[in-house]
Structure formats: structure tokens, C-alpha cells
Motif scaffolding. Sequence first.
Motif, PDB file in Angstrom:
ATOM      1  N   PHE A 126      39.565 -64.242 -11.248  1.00 54.19           N
ATOM      2  CA  PHE A 126      38.689 -64.324 -10.312  1.00 54.19           C
ATOM      3  C   PHE A 126      38.891 -65.157  -8.982  1.00 54.19           C
ATOM      4  N   ALA A 127      38.376 -64.747  -8.222  1.00 54.77           N
ATOM      5  CA  ALA A 127      38.464 -66.065  -7.323  1.00 54.77           C
ATOM      6  C   ALA A 127      36.798 -67.032  -7.759  1.00 54.77           C
ATOM      7  N   THR A 128      37.259 -68.010  -7.272  1.00 53.63           N
ATOM      8  CA  THR A 128      36.301 -68.890  -7.884  1.00 53.63           C
ATOM      9  C   THR A 128      34.422 -68.438  -8.260  1.00 53.63           C
ATOM     10  N   ARG A 129      34.078 -67.926  -7.056  1.00 49.03           N
ATOM     11  CA  ARG A 129      32.799 -68.037  -6.590  1.00 49.03           C
ATOM     12  C   ARG A 129      32.250 -66.383  -7.855  1.00 49.03           C
ATOM     13  N   ALA A 130      33.379 -65.660  -7.883  1.00 53.43           N
ATOM     14  CA  ALA A 130      32.896 -64.466  -8.705  1.00 53.43           C
ATOM     15  C   ALA A 130      33.297 -65.311  -9.649  1.00 53.43           C
ATOM     16  N   GLY A 131      34.101 -66.219 -10.265  1.00 56.50           N
ATOM     17  CA  GLY A 131      34.143 -66.426 -11.470  1.00 56.50           C
ATOM     18  C   GLY A 131      33.215 -67.060 -12.120  1.00 56.50           C
ATOM     19  N   THR A 132      32.863 -68.088 -10.834  1.00 45.89           N
ATOM     20  CA  THR A 132      31.667 -68.963 -11.934  1.00 45.89           C
ATOM     21  C   THR A 132      30.400 -67.851 -12.093  1.00 45.89           C
ATOM     22  N   ALA A 133      30.216 -67.000 -11.282  1.00 51.21           N
ATOM     23  CA  ALA A 133      29.439 -65.947 -11.915  1.00 51.21           C
ATOM     24  C   ALA A 133      29.433 -65.261 -12.655  1.00 51.21           C
ATOM     25  N   VAL A 134      30.895 -64.270 -13.033  1.00 51.77           N
ATOM     26  CA  VAL A 134      30.550 -64.238 -13.785  1.00 51.77           C
ATOM     27  C   VAL A 134      30.526 -64.908 -15.729  1.00 51.77           C
ATOM     28  N   SER A 135      31.084 -66.214 -15.379  1.00 52.61           N
ATOM     29  CA  SER A 135      30.740 -66.622 -16.312  1.00 52.61           C
ATOM     30  C   SER A 135      29.873 -67.178 -16.833  1.00 52.61           C
ATOM     31  N   ALA A 136      28.406 -67.011 -15.609  1.00 55.98           N
ATOM     32  CA  ALA A 136      27.639 -67.850 -15.589  1.00 55.98           C
ATOM     33  C   ALA A 136      26.572 -66.281 -16.635  1.00 55.98           C
ATOM     34  N   PHE A 137      26.816 -65.280 -15.549  1.00 54.37           N
ATOM     35  CA  PHE A 137      26.435 -64.114 -16.227  1.00 54.37           C
ATOM     36  C   PHE A 137      26.621 -64.085 -18.006  1.00 54.37           C
ATOM     37  N   ILE A 138      28.261 -64.525 -18.526  1.00 54.41           N
ATOM     38  CA  ILE A 138      28.148 -64.405 -20.097  1.00 54.41           C
ATOM     39  C   ILE A 138      27.095 -65.152 -20.392  1.00 54.41           C
ATOM     40  N   ARG A 139      26.660 -66.506 -19.867  1.00 52.12           N
ATOM     41  CA  ARG A 139      26.196 -67.885 -20.562  1.00 52.12           C
ATOM     42  C   ARG A 139      24.523 -67.243 -21.252  1.00 52.12           C
ATOM     43  N   LEU A 140      23.934 -66.876 -20.051  1.00 51.04           N
ATOM     44  CA  LEU A 140      22.997 -66.272 -19.422  1.00 51.04           C
ATOM     45  C   LEU A 140      22.464 -64.935 -21.300  1.00 51.04           C
ATOM     46  N   VAL A 141      23.500 -64.061 -20.913  1.00 48.50           N
ATOM     47  CA  VAL A 141      23.106 -63.221 -22.746  1.00 48.50           C
ATOM     48  C   VAL A 141      23.592 -63.746 -23.588  1.00 48.50           C
ATOM     49  N   GLU A 142      24.467 -64.988 -23.272  1.00 46.76           N
ATOM     50  CA  GLU A 142      24.625 -65.339 -24.845  1.00 46.76           C
ATOM     51  C   GLU A 142      23.689 -66.145 -24.878  1.00 46.76           C
ATOM     52  N   GLY A 143      23.579 -66.870 -24.304  1.00 48.28           N
ATOM     53  CA  GLY A 143      21.329 -67.942 -24.204  1.00 48.28           C
ATOM     54  C   GLY A 143      20.822 -67.440 -24.739  1.00 48.28           C
ATOM     55  N   MET A 144      20.509 -65.831 -24.351  1.00 48.02           N
ATOM     56  CA  MET A 144      19.342 -65.624 -24.516  1.00 48.02           C
ATOM     57  C   MET A 144      19.316 -64.980 -26.305  1.00 48.02           C
ATOM     58  N   ARG A 145      20.690 -64.186 -26.374  1.00 52.59           N
ATOM     59  CA  ARG A 145      20.958 -63.502 -27.185  1.00 52.59           C
ATOM     60  C   ARG A 145      20.579 -64.747 -28.632  1.00 52.59           C
ATOM     61  N   ASP A 146      21.089 -66.143 -28.356  1.00 49.91           N
ATOM     62  CA  ASP A 146      20.961 -67.202 -29.621  1.00 49.91           C
ATOM     63  C   ASP A 146      19.557 -67.588 -29.592  1.00 49.91           C
ATOM     64  N   ARG A 147      18.438 -67.903 -28.246  1.00 51.88           N
ATOM     65  CA  ARG A 147      17.228 -68.135 -28.903  1.00 51.88           C
ATOM     66  C   ARG A 147      16.417 -67.326 -29.261  1.00 51.88           C
ATOM     67  N   MET A 148      17.059 -65.978 -29.493  1.00 51.62           N
ATOM     68  CA  MET A 148      15.596 -64.841 -29.018  1.00 51.62           C
ATOM     69  C   MET A 148      15.786 -63.288 -30.364  1.00 51.62           C
ATOM     70  N   GLN A 149      17.285 -64.363 -31.324  1.00 55.20           N
ATOM     71  CA  GLN A 149      17.682 -63.356 -32.164  1.00 55.20           C
ATOM     72  C   GLN A 149      16.344 -63.024 -32.607  1.00 55.20           C
ATOM     73  N   ASP A 150      15.540 -64.395 -33.215  1.00 52.67           N
ATOM     74  CA  ASP A 150      14.569 -64.490 -34.326  1.00 52.67           C
ATOM     75  C   ASP A 150      13.398 -63.560 -33.722  1.00 52.67           C
ATOM     76  N   TRP A 151      13.224 -63.420 -32.415  1.00 52.02           N
ATOM     77  CA  TRP A 151      11.677 -63.641 -31.738  1.00 52.02           C
ATOM     78  C   TRP A 151      11.009 -62.132 -32.805  1.00 52.02           C
ATOM     79  N   ALA A 152       9.707 -61.780 -32.555  1.00 48.37           N
ATOM     80  CA  ALA A 152       8.803 -60.970 -32.143  1.00 48.37           C
ATOM     81  C   ALA A 152       9.573 -59.984 -31.172  1.00 48.37           C
TER      82      ALA A 152
END
Length: 728
Positions: free
Chosen positions: A450-476
Motif C-alpha cells: 500500500f501507499a504509506t498512508r493506507a499502509g499505516t491505516a491498515v496496520s493500525a486496524f490490524i493492531r486494533l483487532v489484535e489488541g482487542m482480542r488479546d485484552r478481552m478474550q477472557d472478559w464476560a
Amino acid sequence: MDVSHLLDELNEAQREAVTADSDHLLVLAGAGSGKTRVLIHRLAWLIQVEHASPLSVLAVTFTNKAAGEMRERAGKLLQVSTRPLWIGTFHGIAHRLLRMHWKEAGLPEEFQILDSEDQQRLLRRIIRDEGMDEAHWPARQAQWFINARKDEGERPQHIDHLDHPATATWVQVYRRYEEYCKRGGLVDFAELLLRAHELWLESPPLLDHYRKRLRHLLVDEFQDTNAIQYAWVRMLAGDTGRVFVVGDDDQSIYGWRGARVENVQHFVRDFPDVRTVRLEQNYRSTGNILQAANALIAHNEARMGKELWTAGPKGAPIRLYAAFNEQDEARFVVDQLRQWLDHGRRADDAAVLYRTTAQSRLFEEYLLRANIPYRVYGGQRFFERTEVKDALAYLRLLHNPNDDAALERVINKPTRAIGEKTVSQLREQARESGLTLWQAAGACVAQGTFATRAGTAVSAFIRLVEGMRDRMQDWALGNQMQGVIDESRLVDHYEKEPRERMETRIENLRELVNAADAFILPQEDADAGLTELQSFLSHAALEAGETQGESWDDCVQLMTMHSAKGLEFPLVFIAGMEDGLFPHQRSLEEASGRLEEERRLCYVGMTRAREQLYLSYAEIRRMHGSENFCRPSRFIDEMPAGLVEEIRPRMATSRPYRSAQPARQRTSSNLTDSSWPFKLGQVVLHPKFGEGTVMAFEGSGEHTRVHVNFRDAGAKWLVLAYANLQAR
Ligand code: ATP
Ligand code: MG
């Protein structure tokens, strides 16, 4: 053994059906003649008298609501837990089987259900990807094509399209669609049935196991089974299963969706020594209602022929209201409902039925104003609302990032600089390398596609989803729901919308968190090995429309005539009795047979009523943004005039059209701080949730909401007008 509780409340023909010793039985009878009652008593008879194991019984019906009622009634008769019994809809049972045997069915364990809207979205994308012109190849038509083929049990390779270029194109789309679904682990509604059928076909030991186990199959509303459902029943029954079906050809209303009333005749042909029982006495409706319904359905030519009678009173005439517009119609219906309630009758004894889901909105508006609690089945389904689906899409991604439909839905929601161009690149990559969008996103970022801006945005999205998954997996579950709503910043996205709409969206998200909070893993899902999250997501997709944000015990029921099948109510309104609306325009334009199906639908609607039936039509109706002059439905003319009483005789001249003003207009200052019935911090009592503390108020007028922290049930937002709170 005393079996009087099973037989006492049955007439002779009903008793014959319940106690029959033949293996296969067909009960063919009109509305309200006790078919469902017979089926339930038969079920109890098998267990109590024939000593069938509860594990050997499978009962199928058409809606989740009907399935719930069936379980409850069977429980009362049997006086034991109905948990081991398999009672459900074809879709629900197929889903359960696939969850239990995902491996044999060739599915990933985490497979997700694709609802109709997601399915269309996915198809639109495929059509675009294939470089086809959407105007000529609409996604909606692709959806019809694919679902209809699946309902006939056909995969792309089974479809013969040598002479039809158009069919060849749809088959190609079908093929591509299957590839996408396979990669993402997605299963649409029709696929549930087809897969469950293939599961039998392809795993003989499994089929054999279930044939030995499920010896007794009972099917309600048999006239509306489609080819694949019928094939499924036949296969499961094999040579040893005993099949008991009940149905009414006059109530076959799903022909447009592939149901085959001929299955009734096929059943008699395909199974050996089928005994047929006919029931003729109606126990539901008054004489007038029944007579009018009989007269109406007599206008159909394609009938197996039967006439119902009742020993009950004639009752009040059917009442017909000629409203001058749709607002007036809604006002009239709500006025009648008010009177009904003022006479001490229950709200859930009343149903407002209509032909199209869009008609519910006005009734909702007037009911809300009149402070009458209501519940909508189907139609604007809670779980189908945009914001609800957006939030659920995040939750689905936590669960399975390869869910393409979910990813595509929210990758740029809220806007995060991932434009259409980037998404097309992703799709391209996914398609070329046979990856899911999520995998493709990872690959593209790694390769620096991707172009730089889009690349950054897509990796931020990936991090967002992964971050939520790591943190929230065991939550109610409720916390997870709240967590994804917060962290995804979805609310920011809606803030650009008009205020009112934004507020509703936020309110719905709150209701969604409430729903997740209150969600209890149903025992049968637990038995099938589902986690709470899986069960919640499947429930959202499968039972959409049957779970409103708030569920009231006693409220007026709003639903289409299609969803009213099998149900009964003392008071019924059928609204929108206008040619073009009901019978629906399509049925007037399309091939013969459709009009008869509409008439059967009217018959279904009328025969829901026990005591009082109201029909109404509007002389002017605003539809699709313009005002139309309407003609009363031809079905009204088909009812004997002597049975129908017009409430407001139609004027010779039409009344001038006035845009109806809301009955009472309240300004937001009507309910200010001083009019809040409780103080912040005050302790209140709720009939269901118990004691709690008032935390906050929000909104105004009838829409005032109160936030209460309940000691046992946790914090909840409630609509003040309906919350029924008492000061302690
Ligand atoms: P539909 O075609 O609409 O599905 P149905 O044939 O399944 O109707 P049921 O719902 O089983 O009919 O019965 C209609 C009503 O009549 C119910 O309230 C039921 O309890 C009552 N009923 C049925 N049989 C009898 C009976 N023998 N005595 C008294 N009430 C009965
Ligand atoms: Mg029934």
C-alpha cells in the motif's frame, strides 16, 4: 395407566391421530382445528404410553416462537423436563447438528452464520470483482438464485445451464460465492439446510447413528416445507423412522421462497401405508370469523378441499375501518387497543398484522405515544440494525478475524483512511492468493503493497483487532460488547449523523450491551458445545427479530402475516387491506398462482383471530415517498357482506387530505428535572430486576430513560414510561 390427561381434551378424530399405531401419519386440516395440539399430544403419547425415549423424538416447526410454545406445552403434559427433546425449526436443528459435527460437515469450528444482508453485501462485492455490470446483474437476484438452488439441493456443479447464458453467469457467481464462504468459514441460512443434508449423505455412520436415535419425527406446518427439508426428513427417517406430519394446504404461504405444498401428496406417495386423518372442527375462532375465512378461501381453485365448522358462538361481526390515510389507520388501531386495555384485557392478547415489514413503523410510533408496550416480530429487527450489526461485526472479528463479511463491514468504520481503493487492493490480493481479507491485509502490510498512508491505516486496524482480542478474550460477554464499542470508537462514526438518528443508534448500542449482559447460554447450546460468545452471535443471526432490545411480558404483538402462522390471539387487526399492498402488487403482476398464495395469506391472517377481527385500509397511503389513492383489497369483497360491519361508512366524496398531527405533542420541557419521579441516588424496585439505585436520567417526554444500578441484575437503562419502578 391413566392417559386421560392426554386424551380428554380431544375430539374423536384428534384422538385417532394421537393414538394411531401406524408408523406414518398425515393430519390434513384447516386452521385452528387442533393440528398443533394433536402433534404435541402425540409427542407426549409416544413418550408416556409407547415408552419412547425422549431422546428419540424430534419435533420441527416453523418459527422460534412456535417452537418455544411447543416446548412449553409439551412440558406441561409430560410433567418432566423437555430438555432432551429436540424441538426447533429446521434451521435451528440444522445449525445445532453442524455445530456438533462441524468436522464431518467440512466446516471450521468457528463457522459464522451469514444473514441475508451480509450475504447480499458479499455477493455485490463478487459481482464487482468479476467486472460485471451491477445494473444488469443485481446482487439481490444473485441471492435469490443461489438460495433457490440451495433449497433445491443444488451445488453449482449440479446446475445444467448449457443453453442459458444468464444461468451460466449466475452459476459462476455461485461458484465464486462458495469459495468466499469457504475461506471465511461463513454459512448462510440456505446453506445450513443443505449442509445438514449433505452431512447425512456423506457420513453414513453418522446418519445411521441418528436414524437409530431419532426414531420419531414430527413436523408441524408441513405444507411449507421446501425440497431440501423434505429430502432431509426422508433421509433421516430411512426405513425405520416414524413420521408424523400435520399441515394445511390452504395455509401454504411460502411458495415464493421454494416451499412445496406438493410435499403433502409426496409424503403419502413416498412413505408406506400413510394413514390420513382429517379434522374439521375449529376451536379457535368465532362463527363469523370462521365463516368469512371459509368464504374467502373458497375463491381459490387449487385446493385439496375442506370446510371447517365450529360449535362456538357466532360472535361479533368483523369490523372494517376505512381510514383516510395511513396515519388515521394507525390512530384508529391504537384507539381500539386502548379501549381493549381499558376493559381489563391483556396487551399480549392483541396482534396487529400487516403485509410488509415497513408498515410497522407507524404503529410503533402511535403505540409509543399512547404508552402501550409493544413488540415487533421480524421487520425492523433489532439485530439487523446498522449500528448493532457494526458492533457485532467487531465482536465477530475478535472471535474469527477471517470472517470476511465482518471485516469488510467495519474496516473503514469509523473512517480510518482505508478507502475503497485500498479495500479493492485487499480484495485483489485475497482473490489472487486464495486468502481471507484479514490474511491478505497482513500480507499486504508485510510486503509494503500500500501507499504509506493506507499502509499505516491498515496496520493500525490490524493492531486494533489484535489488541482487542488479546485484552478481552477472557472478559464476560457484556464487557466484551461494551469493550468493542468503546475501543472501535464506533460512536464517533455516528456522530456525524442527524442528532435524532445518532441518539437512536447509541440507544440501540446500549440495548445491545444489555442483551449481551443478560444473555444466558441456553442449555441446548451448551450441550452442543457452544461457547457463550458463539451462542450469542448465532442467536443474533438466527433469531433476529425474536429478540427485541427490551422484552416485555405483556405487550401488543406486531408482525407480518407470514410470521403469525400457527399463532392465535383473541384480538387481531389486519391493516393495509388495499389492492397493491394486500394482495401485493407483485402477485397481481406475476404468473398465476401468486394471487392464490396471497389469498391463503389472508386466510392465515384472519384465522389467527379468536374473538374479534378488525380489517382496515387507507384511502390515501404514502408509499415510497409519494401519495397514492388506494382501492380496498379485493379480498374484502370476497367476504360475505353480512359478516362485515363498516365502522365508518365511506363518504361519497373523499375527505380532504390533512397531514395528521401527532395526537399529543409534547415538548422536551414537559418532563424536566422536576418531573422526574425519582431523585438521583434513590432506591427503587423493579418487578423483575429487583432493587436498584437511580443513577441518571436521559432524554425527554415518553422517551425518558433511567439508568438504574440493580443490586442483582447490574446496571440497566430502562424506558421510564414502561419501567414500572416503585420508590422504596
Ligand atoms: P393452525 O392451522 O393455525 O396452525 P392448528 O390446527 O394447529 O391451527 P391449534 O393451534 O392446535 O390448531 O388449535 C387451535 C385452538 O383450539 C387452540 O387454542 C387449541 O388449544 C384449541 N383446541 C384444539 N383442539 C381442541 C379440543 N378438542 N377442545 C378444545 N380446544 C381445542
Ligand atoms: Mg398449528
